[in-house]
Structure formats: structure tokens, C-alpha cells
Design a protein around this motif. Structure first.
Motif, PDB file in Angstrom:
ATOM      1  N   ILE A  20       0.822  -1.219   0.000  1.00  0.00           N
ATOM      2  CA  ILE A  20       0.000   0.000   0.000  1.00  0.00           C
ATOM      3  C   ILE A  20       0.853   1.265   0.000  1.00  0.00           C
ATOM      4  O   ILE A  20       0.323   2.372   0.096  1.00  0.00           O
ATOM      5  CB  ILE A  20      -1.001   0.026   1.178  1.00  0.00           C
ATOM      6  CG1 ILE A  20      -0.278   0.085   2.518  1.00  0.00           C
ATOM      7  CG2 ILE A  20      -1.970  -1.142   1.092  1.00  0.00           C
ATOM      8  CD1 ILE A  20      -1.187   0.340   3.700  1.00  0.00           C
ATOM      9  N   GLY A  21       2.166   1.111  -0.087  1.00  0.00           N
ATOM     10  CA  GLY A  21       3.041   2.277  -0.162  1.00  0.00           C
ATOM     11  C   GLY A  21       3.180   3.030   1.149  1.00  0.00           C
ATOM     12  O   GLY A  21       3.460   4.229   1.159  1.00  0.00           O
ATOM     13  N   LYS A  24       6.441   5.098   1.658  1.00  0.00           N
ATOM     14  CA  LYS A  24       6.839   6.130   0.693  1.00  0.00           C
ATOM     15  C   LYS A  24       7.218   7.394   1.443  1.00  0.00           C
ATOM     16  O   LYS A  24       6.638   7.724   2.459  1.00  0.00           O
ATOM     17  CB  LYS A  24       5.698   6.433  -0.277  1.00  0.00           C
ATOM     18  CG  LYS A  24       5.500   5.375  -1.309  1.00  0.00           C
ATOM     19  CD  LYS A  24       4.496   5.807  -2.339  1.00  0.00           C
ATOM     20  CE  LYS A  24       4.446   4.781  -3.445  1.00  0.00           C
ATOM     21  NZ  LYS A  24       3.531   5.171  -4.498  1.00  0.00           N
ATOM     22  N   GLN A  61      -2.700   7.794  -0.572  1.00  0.00           N
ATOM     23  CA  GLN A  61      -2.603   6.636   0.316  1.00  0.00           C
ATOM     24  C   GLN A  61      -3.875   5.796   0.256  1.00  0.00           C
ATOM     25  O   GLN A  61      -3.823   4.575   0.233  1.00  0.00           O
ATOM     26  CB  GLN A  61      -2.329   7.083   1.753  1.00  0.00           C
ATOM     27  CG  GLN A  61      -2.083   5.934   2.707  1.00  0.00           C
ATOM     28  CD  GLN A  61      -0.859   5.121   2.324  1.00  0.00           C
ATOM     29  OE1 GLN A  61       0.254   5.578   2.487  1.00  0.00           O
ATOM     30  NE2 GLN A  61      -1.065   3.926   1.793  1.00  0.00           N
ATOM     31  N   ASP A  63      -5.942   5.623  -2.337  1.00  0.00           N
ATOM     32  CA  ASP A  63      -5.946   4.972  -3.651  1.00  0.00           C
ATOM     33  C   ASP A  63      -5.036   3.740  -3.657  1.00  0.00           C
ATOM     34  O   ASP A  63      -5.384   2.706  -4.238  1.00  0.00           O
ATOM     35  CB  ASP A  63      -5.508   5.943  -4.741  1.00  0.00           C
ATOM     36  CG  ASP A  63      -6.509   7.070  -4.971  1.00  0.00           C
ATOM     37  OD1 ASP A  63      -7.668   6.970  -4.498  1.00  0.00           O
ATOM     38  OD2 ASP A  63      -6.125   8.073  -5.612  1.00  0.00           O
ATOM     39  N   ALA A  64      -3.875   3.836  -3.003  1.00  0.00           N
ATOM     40  CA  ALA A  64      -2.956   2.702  -2.932  1.00  0.00           C
ATOM     41  C   ALA A  64      -3.573   1.562  -2.131  1.00  0.00           C
ATOM     42  O   ALA A  64      -3.404   0.381  -2.476  1.00  0.00           O
ATOM     43  CB  ALA A  64      -1.625   3.136  -2.331  1.00  0.00           C
ATOM     44  N   ALA A  67      -6.121  -0.150  -4.326  1.00  0.00           N
ATOM     45  CA  ALA A  67      -5.426  -0.947  -5.343  1.00  0.00           C
ATOM     46  C   ALA A  67      -4.899  -2.265  -4.757  1.00  0.00           C
ATOM     47  O   ALA A  67      -4.784  -3.259  -5.466  1.00  0.00           O
ATOM     48  CB  ALA A  67      -4.282  -0.145  -5.964  1.00  0.00           C
TER      49      ALA A  67
END
Length: 122
Positions: A20-21, A24, A61, A63-64, A67
Motif C-alpha cells: 500500500i506504499g 513512501k 494513500q 488509492d494505494a 489498489a
């Protein structure tokens, strides 16, 4: 037996954080807590600084997370705090954001042009 179960759960939460990043940006903290007895469920907390506005960083965040398989995203704008608490077969996910100038507890003030993000997976 509990240690082995937690080791597998740690690996799953860490892999999901990557998916989910959550890591980052500039990572300020990345640690597990709880998981044994009265300490509550195992939780992974990742704290980062990311360039950009709170609204844009929070939406990226979310959106990740979608996804990666999370469902029923919170309504935008999801700033300050929101979560995914009812996605079947997925850990609880809570996202907190801190605007520039606010203090992330135990990590200091968010610099101009950045947003602080705390991602918690339980």
C-alpha cells in the motif's frame, strides 16, 4: 506457538505495508507493537513525511490501499484520520495525516510543503 504465529503475522503486515506504499517518503518510524497477552493485537505503525498537500497525500494513500484490495474507501476529503475497518480478510488499516506545522507525536513538527502520515495496520 504464539511467537511463530506472530512472526508470520509480522511478515504479512510488513508485506501489506509495502503493497500500500506506507513507506513512501522519508520514514521516521517503522515498528511493531502489541501482539502478546494484555498488550493487545499485533500492530505495525509506519510514520513518514511526504511532499505535498494533506488532501493529495491522503488521497494517494487511500488509492494505494484500494489498489491493494481494501474496499469501501472513506469519502474524500479524508484528512486527519480515516480507516478501512471492514474489508474481509484484510487487517484493519488506519491512516492519519498531519499538515505542515503540526507535530507528529514523538517525531517532531512537519516541515513546510510536506504532510506527515501515520499508517497503522492491525
Amino acid at each position: 506457538m504464539g511467537f511463530l504465529r506472530n512472526r508470520g503475522r509480522r511478515a504479512r503486515l510488513s508485506a501489506l505495508a509495502d503493497a500500500i506504499g506506507a513507506r513512501k517518503g522519508e520514514v521516521l518510524g517503522d515498528e511493531f507493537s502489541g501482539g502478546f497477552g494484555p498488550n493487545g493485537p499485533l500492530t505495525l505503525g509506519v510514520i513518514t513525511l511526504r511532499p505535498g498537500s494533506e488532501v493529495d497525500v491522503a488521497q494517494a494513500q487511500i488509492d494505494a490501499a484500494v489498489a491493494a484490495g481494501y474496499t469501501n474507501p472513506p469519502e474524500p476529503p479524508c484528512t486527519q484520520g480515516c480507516g478501512f475497518l471492514k474489508t474481509p480478510d484484510m487487517p484493519f488499516l488506519v491512516i492519519e495525516t498531519y499538515v505542515a506545522g503540526k507535530v507528529i507525536p514523538h517525531h517532531g513538527q512537519v516541515p513546510p510543503g510536506h504532510t506527515g502520515v501515520v499508517v497503522s495496520l492491525t
